[in-house]
Motif scaffolding. Sequence first.
Motif, PDB file in Angstrom:
ATOM      1  N   UNK A 112       0.850  -1.125   0.058  1.00 42.56           N
ATOM      2  CA  UNK A 112       0.113   0.254  -0.007  1.00 42.56           C
ATOM      3  C   UNK A 112       0.927   1.126   0.081  1.00 42.56           C
ATOM      4  N   UNK A 113       0.021   2.127  -0.594  1.00 42.94           N
ATOM      5  CA  UNK A 113       0.997   3.937  -0.592  1.00 42.94           C
ATOM      6  C   UNK A 113       1.259   4.052   0.789  1.00 42.94           C
ATOM      7  N   UNK A 114       0.738   3.656   1.812  1.00 43.16           N
ATOM      8  CA  UNK A 114       0.919   4.107   3.371  1.00 43.16           C
ATOM      9  C   UNK A 114       1.651   3.186   3.897  1.00 43.16           C
ATOM     10  N   UNK A 115       2.014   2.116   3.462  1.00 39.78           N
ATOM     11  CA  UNK A 115       3.068   1.012   4.040  1.00 39.78           C
ATOM     12  C   UNK A 115       4.519   1.194   3.472  1.00 39.78           C
ATOM     13  N   UNK A 116       5.348   0.434   4.218  1.00 37.90           N
ATOM     14  CA  UNK A 116       6.888   0.694   4.006  1.00 37.90           C
ATOM     15  C   UNK A 116       7.285  -0.788   3.732  1.00 37.90           C
ATOM     16  N   UNK A 117       8.446  -0.936   3.349  1.00 37.60           N
ATOM     17  CA  UNK A 117       9.277  -1.943   3.398  1.00 37.60           C
ATOM     18  C   UNK A 117       9.360  -2.747   2.167  1.00 37.60           C
ATOM     19  N   UNK A 118       9.601  -4.058   2.279  1.00 43.96           N
ATOM     20  CA  UNK A 118      10.083  -5.042   1.194  1.00 43.96           C
ATOM     21  C   UNK A 118       9.067  -4.996   0.124  1.00 43.96           C
ATOM     22  N   UNK A 119       9.549  -4.692  -0.983  1.00 45.90           N
ATOM     23  CA  UNK A 119       8.787  -4.940  -2.246  1.00 45.90           C
ATOM     24  C   UNK A 119       9.766  -5.836  -3.301  1.00 45.90           C
ATOM     25  N   UNK A 120       9.263  -6.733  -3.780  1.00 46.15           N
ATOM     26  CA  UNK A 120      10.226  -7.701  -4.597  1.00 46.15           C
ATOM     27  C   UNK A 120       9.813  -7.240  -6.173  1.00 46.15           C
ATOM     28  N   UNK A 121      10.711  -7.192  -6.990  1.00 45.34           N
ATOM     29  CA  UNK A 121      10.508  -6.926  -8.433  1.00 45.34           C
ATOM     30  C   UNK A 121      11.320  -7.803  -9.212  1.00 45.34           C
ATOM     31  N   UNK A 122      10.718  -8.004 -10.296  1.00 48.85           N
ATOM     32  CA  UNK A 122      11.221  -9.247 -11.239  1.00 48.85           C
ATOM     33  C   UNK A 122      10.925  -9.012 -12.755  1.00 48.85           C
ATOM     34  N   UNK A 123      11.821  -9.265 -13.411  1.00 46.84           N
ATOM     35  CA  UNK A 123      11.431  -9.379 -15.077  1.00 46.84           C
ATOM     36  C   UNK A 123      10.919 -11.074 -15.209  1.00 46.84           C
ATOM     37  N   UNK A 124      10.841 -11.910 -14.479  1.00 46.56           N
ATOM     38  CA  UNK A 124      10.410 -13.429 -14.665  1.00 46.56           C
ATOM     39  C   UNK A 124       9.008 -13.424 -14.247  1.00 46.56           C
TER      40      UNK A 124
END
Length: 179
Positions: A42-54
């Motif tokens: 969420x917009x108002x949450x913080x922390x780990x976000x995983x991003x991938x091209x797979x």
Amino acid sequence: MLIAFNKPYGVLCQFTDRSPPPRRTLAEFGLPPDVYPAGRLDFDSEGLLLLTDDGALAHRLTDPKHKQAKTYWAQVEGDPDAAALDALRNGVVLNDGPTLPAQAKRIDAPTLWPRDPPVRFRKTVPDAWIELSIREGRNRQVRRMTATVGLPTLRLVRVAIANYRMEALMPGEWRIVNS
């Protein structure tokens, strides 16, 4: 490629925003081209976000049938007692149905970066931190779960998804991880 990113408070989990006025997006953090978020925060949450091209990896990380654990540290308003923590552990009923049982425990206040803007402090209302691990990903689920047991969330930081941890990343920082 798999990237661990510490999403700051007030940033959208997308690369563009068409709303007036435009909000901060992932585009400002120098991420490699052709990676996309595996899930949302969420917009108002913080922390780990995983991003991938797979795409297959993104599917394994986000599809509910794989039930990957997501672990959060939540600063809540109030004093979590055994009944509230037990309710979270057993699953609570939200307006869109019951949640799966969660792992929930009270924790000492973690050492985190300052949030901008800071969480509102009130001398007359106690606050505490809990660690909550869920295996679902409903819209604003952790915030709704804590509110249901009488502990509104003041600050929410995701620290892990499956075996991937945020570790020492500061807000806006990212690193490539082994998938």
